[in-house]
Design a protein around this motif. Structure first.
Motif, PDB file in Angstrom:
ATOM      1  N   GLU A  26      10.285  13.080   1.784  1.00  0.00           N
ATOM      2  CA  GLU A  26       8.879  13.192   2.404  1.00  0.00           C
ATOM      3  C   GLU A  26       7.992  11.739   1.755  1.00  0.00           C
ATOM      4  N   SER A  27       7.923  11.415   0.670  1.00  0.00           N
ATOM      5  CA  SER A  27       7.223  10.483   0.292  1.00  0.00           C
ATOM      6  C   SER A  27       7.581   9.119   1.104  1.00  0.00           C
ATOM      7  N   ASN A  28       9.072   8.805   1.007  1.00  0.00           N
ATOM      8  CA  ASN A  28       9.473   7.643   1.913  1.00  0.00           C
ATOM      9  C   ASN A  28       9.220   7.864   3.230  1.00  0.00           C
ATOM     10  N   LEU A  29       9.241   9.028   3.853  1.00  0.00           N
ATOM     11  CA  LEU A  29       8.626   9.175   5.176  1.00  0.00           C
ATOM     12  C   LEU A  29       7.142   8.781   5.216  1.00  0.00           C
ATOM     13  N   ARG A  30       6.203   9.142   4.428  1.00  0.00           N
ATOM     14  CA  ARG A  30       4.892   8.837   4.390  1.00  0.00           C
ATOM     15  C   ARG A  30       4.706   7.288   4.375  1.00  0.00           C
ATOM     16  N   LEU A  31       5.478   6.681   3.421  1.00  0.00           N
ATOM     17  CA  LEU A  31       5.397   5.339   3.315  1.00  0.00           C
ATOM     18  C   LEU A  31       5.464   4.481   4.604  1.00  0.00           C
ATOM     19  N   VAL A  32       6.302   5.028   5.512  1.00  0.00           N
ATOM     20  CA  VAL A  32       6.788   4.402   6.736  1.00  0.00           C
ATOM     21  C   VAL A  32       5.685   4.980   7.723  1.00  0.00           C
ATOM     22  N   THR A  33       5.575   6.095   7.578  1.00  0.00           N
ATOM     23  CA  THR A  33       4.441   6.589   8.934  1.00  0.00           C
ATOM     24  C   THR A  33       3.107   5.977   8.483  1.00  0.00           C
ATOM     25  N   GLY A  34       2.698   5.722   7.366  1.00  0.00           N
ATOM     26  CA  GLY A  34       1.438   5.465   7.053  1.00  0.00           C
ATOM     27  C   GLY A  34       1.192   3.682   7.401  1.00  0.00           C
ATOM     28  N   VAL A  35       2.228   3.207   7.426  1.00  0.00           N
ATOM     29  CA  VAL A  35       2.032   1.787   7.984  1.00  0.00           C
ATOM     30  C   VAL A  35       1.995   1.634   9.540  1.00  0.00           C
TER      31      VAL A  35
END
Length: 146
Positions: A26-35
């Motif tokens: 989920e953290s890796n997903l948030r890194l991408v979606t945050g950008v």
């Protein structure tokens, strides 16, 4: 950011106090979606081949802008980018600030490291980004594929 040698490669990861595979994915997903969200780039979640991570679809036309934003936002951190392969592996791995491979699918992840620097979670928990073509690019004016 902590250096680590993993699978014969000199990489960097993020030390964590606690670890679950779900939280790392989920953290890796948030890194991408945050950008994507910060850049105003549309995206959608897709069922991906990575059973332990997430997959996001992005218009192919937004690829270069997205990658520039990734480098700007995460270029000094441990975010890794590569081409996903089966079995939770990646090839053509670079840091977000480096030379990112040309591929229709890229995986983004941070290695999660334990207190002794051991890798707790790796590429298998990354977030895949698939670059999709718009339907109008696939269909010619006569309604047939171009």
């Amino acid at each position: 950011m902590s250096p680590v040698t993993w699978r014969g490669e000199s990489l960097c990861g993020r030390r964590v106090d606690g670890f679950t595979a779900k939280d790392a994915a989920e953290s890796n997903l948030r890194l991408v979606t945050g950008v994507l969200e910060a850049g105003g780039i549309d995206y959608f979640l897709v069922p991906g081949k990575n059973r332990t991570g997430h997959c996001v679809g992005v218009a192919r036309g937004d690829r270069d802008r997205f990658l520039a934003l990734v480098a700007e936002r995460h270029g000094s951190g441990p975010l890794l980018v590569g081409v996903p392969k089966g079995g939770g592996r990646m090839t053509q791995i670079s840091f977000a600030s480096g030379r990112i491979p040309r591929s229709d699918v890229l995986r983004f992840c941070e290695l999660r490291l334990g207190a002794r620097g051991q890798v707790l979670g790796g590429y298998e928990l990354g977030c895949d980004v698939e670059f999709w073509r718009d339907g109008s690019e696939l269909v010619g004016e006569g309604g047939t594929p171009s």
